[in-house]
Structures are given as structure tokens and as C-alpha cells.
Design a protein around this motif. Structure first.
Motif, mmCIF file in Angstrom:
data_model
loop_
_atom_site.group_PDB
_atom_site.id
_atom_site.type_symbol
_atom_site.label_atom_id
_atom_site.label_comp_id
_atom_site.label_asym_id
_atom_site.label_seq_id
_atom_site.Cartn_x
_atom_site.Cartn_y
_atom_site.Cartn_z
ATOM 1 N N GLY A 91 0.822 -1.215 0.000
ATOM 2 C CA GLY A 91 0.000 0.000 0.000
ATOM 3 C C GLY A 91 0.850 1.257 0.000
ATOM 4 N N ARG A 92 2.092 1.143 0.462
ATOM 5 C CA ARG A 92 2.966 2.315 0.534
ATOM 6 C C ARG A 92 3.946 2.421 -0.630
ATOM 7 N N VAL A 93 4.566 1.300 -1.031
ATOM 8 C CA VAL A 93 5.700 1.458 -1.973
ATOM 9 C C VAL A 93 5.472 0.903 -3.380
ATOM 10 N N LEU A 148 -6.040 2.802 -0.015
ATOM 11 C CA LEU A 148 -7.103 2.008 0.625
ATOM 12 C C LEU A 148 -6.507 0.728 1.226
ATOM 13 N N GLU A 149 -5.622 0.093 0.459
ATOM 14 C CA GLU A 149 -4.989 -1.136 0.959
ATOM 15 C C GLU A 149 -4.205 -0.840 2.235
ATOM 16 N N ARG A 196 9.603 6.854 3.655
ATOM 17 C CA ARG A 196 8.653 6.255 2.699
ATOM 18 C C ARG A 196 8.014 4.996 3.254
ATOM 19 N N LEU A 197 8.727 4.310 4.120
ATOM 20 C CA LEU A 197 8.207 3.049 4.669
ATOM 21 C C LEU A 197 8.734 2.895 6.094
ATOM 22 N N GLY A 198 7.872 3.207 7.049
ATOM 23 C CA GLY A 198 8.280 3.140 8.454
ATOM 24 C C GLY A 198 8.717 1.726 8.831
ATOM 25 N N LYS A 199 9.790 1.628 9.593
ATOM 26 C CA LYS A 199 10.313 0.290 9.940
ATOM 27 C C LYS A 199 9.379 -0.455 10.897
ATOM 28 N N THR A 208 10.854 -4.833 -8.491
ATOM 29 C CA THR A 208 10.010 -4.176 -7.474
ATOM 30 C C THR A 208 9.574 -5.209 -6.436
ATOM 31 N N VAL A 209 9.062 -4.672 -5.336
ATOM 32 C CA VAL A 209 8.583 -5.521 -4.243
ATOM 33 C C VAL A 209 7.508 -6.474 -4.775
ATOM 34 N N VAL A 210 6.548 -5.918 -5.490
ATOM 35 C CA VAL A 210 5.407 -6.736 -5.896
ATOM 36 C C VAL A 210 5.803 -7.758 -6.975
#
Ligand code: FAD
Length: 455
Positions: free
Chosen positions: A83-85, A110-111, A180-183, A427-429
Motif C-alpha cells: 500500500g505504501r511502496v 485504501l490497501e 517512505r516506509l516506516g520500519k 520491485t517488491v510486488v
């Protein structure tokens, strides 16, 4: 706006805290209600892991966040991360029919809302499936390893992850910056995967502490290699060994360690008021540039040999970097890092494009002054595992070769691989997409192996 006298940046505003705020419950439900619930949902087709997007949006629109979370969990083990990256503009949101009218549904947000709400409220606790089908070792705990592990645990396998770093998460933990992405988000998602029954052993470097063969001797039925591309590509120009040349991934990792108080602040390789040049305009380059801004650099310039059209960073990352004051020099091909012992600048040749759209050097040489040069020209896989294991083929660039059936198996029986260690850094996905197919391939392999053993 408060601008530091010595810098271009509003450093007071730019902290390492996560920037993008999520939806409130009211906003999320209102956004979900805008969804047209298309009979042929293009958003789902646009998602590499085919998340059941219309389903979770409909549940959310009805205010049923628990059901929305359960629907997401059927396809994804990392919803708060995705949902973030994820590059939503190129995937689900880019495919949304409303995007053509400039009012696409904010699917990523939303996710993220559903995943965060669920984590805070603890409404959807995953059911543990008894581990009866076999034992699998997963090497590496990035998105690929975590996805394989989570999916195999859901299918009834005992899974142990071996991770060399102190904390699991791979690039999610040590690469993508906190803003961008909290640990804590990453730790939370990993905890949910552990709740499925997955065990994680950190601080274990496979290929050094023990080998793949030793893992098989310990009774694992199959092994997954998801070790990513941990080595930086070194820029091959004079001066690349001067003091002040820093690898982007090293800088990002150091900042994570400093923020989590594992190392001292003075270890940071960028000083306040340094003029910083970043070579490379991918996501890693943007993250490094934005990190340098937050560390107090007086000027940050991204240098790229092609044009903005070929930049591999996502548009949103580029725009965020620009908004934070990062400057861009396009069509500038680095030819030397200048300095005696320490970096004083970057020499580059100005490029141009001919009538056929081909890039060529104009012969015009310029120098940009710099105290630090951050190299962000890409990563490559390490050879620690393949060099200590017989029979795992790699290509000329060190990427592990895999096959279609069973999906993701290497040239060594029972050893599978996926994620960045198999293809170029992606990418992550995409790592997750491959890992999901791999988990199925591994389950089939172990089932067939056990069947033969029992005969
Ligand atoms: P990794 O995430 O690299 O994980 C590999 C893991 O294996 C690591 O934890 C490593 O420590 C471990 N390991 C390696 N060798 C061993 C060993 N011998 N023994 C034990 N453990 C080992 N993608 C996006 O979708 N969106 C973004 O915004 C984005 N930003 C990025 C920013 C940066 C700075 C970087 C570097 C990448 C970014 N990416 C982004 C790309 C994305 O993060 C990767 O494609 C993804 O993490 C690949 O997953 P992986 O599991 O294959 O590898």
C-alpha cells in the motif's frame, strides 16, 4: 518557510518520519464508495499479484474492514508495505477506469488503510495451519523470502527463514528509507507472517555459517534462495576509490542503523553542508538524494546520462525529490571523479540525442563541484551461496538460472530461487508475484518427493 541559511532546503520540515499520511476511516469509506465495481475489473488485471481489489473495496465501502482485510490476506502477506511502496500509478491505479477521467480510485492508500486499521485493532488474526506436509528452508527475508514463507506456511509446511542481517525484511528494512516506509510497519507485517508459524533466524549467513548441503542434511525437503542483489555495482571511472565516494545502498543502510540507535550518529558518511552529487536516476538514487537532503547537505544534484524520459525512478519519487529541492542534470555522462585524496567534483561529458533518437557524447566536458558522490547505478547478486554449492547454474551476470517446472527450481534438485537474485533488481510486488508461483512449485515438488519416498 524556514530555510537554513547555508542550504537550499527546508530542513526543519524534512525529517525522517513517514511523509505520506493515510486516510481516516471516513475518508477511506468515502473513497471506497466511489468504486464503480466494474464487471471486468481492470485494476485487478493491473496488479501483478492479482489482489482481489474490487472485493476488498466493496467490503470497505460497507464498513466491513475485517472482511476487507481477510480478502487482501488471500493474495498478499505484505499489504501495508504494498500500500505504501508499490508503483500504483503504473499498476492497479493506472488501470482503474476512473483514472482516464483523472479521478482514479486511490487503491494503494485504501490497501494501506485496511492493513493499518487491522494491525491497530487486531481484527483479522491469521489461522495457523498444522505443518504436516514437509520442511522448507528459506534463505533471505526480503519480499520474495517472506512471501514464499507465508504462502508455504498457509499450505501446511514448516518454514524456517535464515537471514544474514540482524533484522528481517531485506530492502524493506535496510533499503527503502523510513520517510517512505516506516520500519515499525515492516516489523508489524513480518510479525503477522511469524504468526502463521514461520520461524526466522537472523544473523545467519548461508554459504558461510553453513551450506545448502548442510541444510539438506538437517532434513529440509526443499530450499528457497531469495538473497536479492546485495552488492552494489561499482562505477568504472577514474577516481571511484577517492574518499567521499559512497555507495547508495550503504548510505541507506547506515541511516536505518542510526535511526534505530544501533550505531553512532558520527558514523554517517555525509556531513552537514556537504555538496552531494548522486549518480543514477532510479528509485535508489532518489532515496539516496532525499536522504542526503535530510542529513543536511547544502545542495544535492542527481546526474543522469540519459533524459528524464528514460529515468527508472517512479514519477512520484522524482516529484517528491524535486519538491524537496533536489536538482537534476540530464544528459550528463560521468567520466571521472575529481580530487586528490578526497572528492572535489564530478567530471562529465554532455550528451545529446541525434535525429534517430540515439544518445551521443558532444565532447563538451563540464565539472560539477561536490564533497560527496553517491553512486546509485545498480546492484548485483553475491556469489556466496552458489560458490559453496554444487550444481546451481548462474548466468554471466551472476543471476541464478531457474526453470518453469516445477516453477522456480534451479539446476540443483530441490533448490529454488526467486526475487531479485533471479532477475535484474525489480520491485517488491514483482518479487512477491514470482514468490507466490514458486511457493506452489515448491509444494508440488515436496509432495512428489514424499510420494516417491513412500513408495
Ligand atoms: P531483498 O529485499 O534484497 O532481500 C534479500 C535478503 O536476503 C536480504 O535480507 C539479505 O540480507 C538476505 N541475504 C542475502 N544473502 C544472504 C545469505 N547468504 N544468507 C542469509 N541471508 C542472505 N521496489 C518497489 O516496489 N517500490 C519501491 O519504492 C522500491 N524502492 C527501493 C528502494 C531501494 C533503496 C532499493 C534498494 C530497492 C527498492 N525497490 C523498490 C526494489 C525492491 O525493494 C526489491 O526489488 C525487492 O526488495 C527484492 O526482494 P528480494 O526478496 O528478492 O530481495
Amino acid at each position: 518557510m524556514l530555510i537554513d541559511k547555508q542550504t537550499n532546503f527546508d530542513q526543519e520540515k524534512l525529517s525522517f518520519n513517514e511523509i505520506d499520511e493515510g486516510f481516516t476511516t471516513k475518508e477511506a469509506i468515502a473513497e471506497a464508495k466511489r468504486c464503480l465495481n466494474c464487471p471486468k475489473p481492470l485494476c485487478r488485471a493491473g496488479c501483478p499479484i492479482e489482489n482481489e481489489i474490487p472485493g476488498f473495496i466493496l467490503a470497505l465501502a460497507k464498513g466491513n474492514i475485517g472482511e476487507a482485510s481477510t480478502i487482501i490476506a488471500r493474495r498478499s502477506n505484505l499489504p501495508a508495505v504494498c500500500g505504501r511502496v508499490c508503483p500504483h500509478d503504473k499498476q492497479c491505479e493506472g488501470s482503474c477506469i476512473l483514472t482516464k477521467k483523472n479521478s482514479g480510485i486511490r487503491i494503494g492508500k485504501l490497501e494501506r488503510f485496511i492493513a493499518d486499521f487491522d494491525a491497530e485493532m487486531g481484527i483479522d488474526r491469521p489461522n495457523r495451519v498444522p505443518a504436516v506436509h514437509g520442511r522448507v528452508a528459506v534463505i533471505g527475508s526480503g519480499p520474495a523470502g517472506l512471501t514464499v514463507a507465508g504462502d508455504l506456511a498457509k499450505l501446511g509446511f514448516e518454514v524456517i527463514i535464515f537471514e544474514s542481517q540482524e533484522e528481517p525484511g531485506g530492502v524493506l528494512m535496510y533499503g527503502i528509507p523510513e520517510f517512505r516506509l516506516g520500519k515499525e510497519i515492516v516489523r508489524r507485517e513480518i510479525k503477522r507472517i511469524e504468526d502463521l508459524g514461520v520461524t526466522i533466524q537472523t544473523g545467519v549467513l548461508v554459504g558461510s555459517d553453513f551450506t545448502i548441503d548442510e541444510l539438506f542434511k538437517k532434513g529440509f525437503d526443499a530450499i528457497f534462495i531469495g538473497t536479492g542483489t546485495v552488492l552494489p555495482k561499482i562505477i568504472n571511472i577514474p577516481g571511484n576509490d577517492l574518499i567521499g565516494v559512497i555507495q547508495a545502498t550503504y548510505l541507506l543502510r547506515m541511516v536505518v542503523l542510526i535511526l534505530s540507535e544501533k550505531i553512532d550518529k558520527k558514523e554517517i558518511p555525509i556531513n552537514s553542508h556537504d555538496r552531494v552529487v548522486v549518480i543514477g536516476a532510479g528509485n535508489v538514487g532518489m532515496d539516496a538524494a532525499r536522504t542526503a537532503v535530510r542529513l543536511g547537505a547544502s545542495k544535492v544534484t542527481v546526474v543522469y546520462r540519459r533524459t528524464i524520459n528514460e529515468m527508472t525512478a517512479s514519477q512520484s519519487e522524482y516529484e517528491a525529490a524535486k519538491a524537496e529541492g533536489v536538482e537534476f542534470k540530464w544528459l550528463a555522462s560521468p567520466i571521472a571523479i575529481v580530487g586528490t585524496d578526497e572528492v572535489t567534483g564530478l567530471k562529465y561529458e554532455v550528451q545529446a540525442i541525434n535525429e534517430h533518437g540515439k544518445l551521443y557524447g558532444t565532447g563538451k566536458i563540464e565539472v560539477i563541484l561536490a564533497d560527496k558522490i553517491i553512486s546509485a547505478i545498480g546492484q548485483r547478486p553475491a556469489a556466496r551461496i552458489v560458490s559453496t554449492t554444487q550444481g546451481i547454474e548462474v548466468d554471466n551476470n551472476g543471476y541464478v538460472v531457474t526453470r518453469e517446472r516445477p516453477y522456480g527450481m534451479t539446476t540443483r534438485k530441490g533448490v529454488f530461487a526467486g526475487g531479485d537474485v533471479v532477475h535484474e533488481p525489480a520491485t517488491v510486488v514483482l518479487a512477491m508475484k514470482e514468490a507466490k508461483k514458486l511457493a506452489v512449485g515448491m509444494a508440488q515438488y515436496v509432495e512428489a518427493k514424499k510420494l516417491l519416498e513412500n513408495c
